[in-house]
Motif scaffolding. Structure first.
Motif: not given
Ligand code: SF4
Length: 300
Positions: A82-109
């Protein structure tokens, strides 16, 4: 003919949200890219394309993406991508499923707290790649995060972690297990048991999404009420094909139909036909199949 719909069928919350966000953005900007297909359903993809939603391979991005819009699919992506896309000027619309987002944040924590992570799922699947990226962003260079596809792989990885490598068990490794949201409950339990042979204190995070099981349970209930069943959905969709297998194992006449044209002509002989649909099947396809079964015509 009487037609009965399964109690739960069609788009899950995450897919519906991603499709709606993509359509809204395409209407606003004229064009939007998705990093891979939003759903495994050819008819949905055709409709999206006609509205300006284009599929792009994240490993083959055009040189200049400045100002282009990108939808992150329900599966999510890694924070690094995601950072690479933003870094190259891409606009991001985040449609990550909230349930997947919860897994991502849990893994990070968990990684940030020093846990050794086991990810249960398919190593090459977009969701697992994304969650793994979140773990790396939380734990930095000392992140231990291994993907295991089944119980045997899990046991082998746990044995390796307990005896060798930079995090031997005696240093007090705290292991945790996170699963792909669509993994089966049986597989997830078996993987957990494999790891527990070496780490009895394994923390098992509840990450399985009920959407797949709800559709399967609804189909089983439906099968007892009908003479035959149509599974509406794309042939490339794993969860749709799984529904077909359940119907086949039950022994009732069944068919997978992407459209009314796929309904076998022999279905005209049945008095009561059920419709079930995978999580990537849109309402329009379900409606079309129901209309055809009720009033015809159907078949090639
Ligand atoms: S199956 Fe569950 S986790 Fe996956 S997109 Fe649908 S609602 Fe989200």
């Amino acid at each position: 003919m009487k037609v009965i719909r399964a109690g739960v069928l069609g788009f899950c919350m995450g897919v519906r949200r991603a499709v709606e966000l993509a359509c809204a953005e395409a209407e606003k900007s004229g064009r939007v890219f998705t990093l891979g297909p939003l759903v495994h359903n050819p008819r949905v993809l055709e409709t999206l394309k006609s509205r300006g939603v284009e599929i792009i391979d994240e490993n083959r991005l055009p040189r200049n993406i400045n100002g282009e819009s990108f939808i992150i699919r329900a599966h999510g992506i890694s924070p690094q991508a995601e950072a690479e896309l933003r870094g190259r000027g891409g606009r991001i619309i985040d449609a990550t499923c909230p349930k997947v987002k919860a897994c991502q944040l849990k893994a990070k924590a968990l990684a940030a707290a020093g846990y050794r992570l086991f990810l249960a799922g398919e190593a090459g699947h977009a969701e697992i790649i994304g969650v793994r990226g979140y773990a790396a962003s939380g734990g930095g260079a000392r992140t231990f995060c291994v993907v295991v596809g089944n119980a045997a792989e899990a046991e082998k990885a746990a044995a390796g972690l307990s005896t060798a490598g930079p995090f031997p068990a005696e240093t007090g490794a705290k292991p945790a297990l996170i699963g792909q949201t669509t993994i089966s409950e049986e597989e997830y339990r078996a993987i957990g048991e494999g790891i527990k042979k070496y780490f009895s204190g394994l923390e098992i995070i509840e990450t399985i999404c009920a959407a797949t099981r709800e559709r399967q349970d609804a189909l089983r209930e439906l099968l007892d009420k009908v003479d035959a069943v149509i599974i509406a959905g794309g042939k490339e969709s794993a969860n749709t094909r799984r529904l077909l297998t359940i119907a086949q194992e039950h022994g009732k006449p069944c068919a997978l139909s992407e459209s009314a044209a796929d309904i076998p002509p022999g279905f005209a002989a049945f008095q009561t036909v059920g419709i079930c649909a995978g999580a990537s099947t849109p309402d329009t396809v379900i409606d079309e199949i129901e209309r055809a079964l009720t009033a015809g015509p159907f078949g090639p």
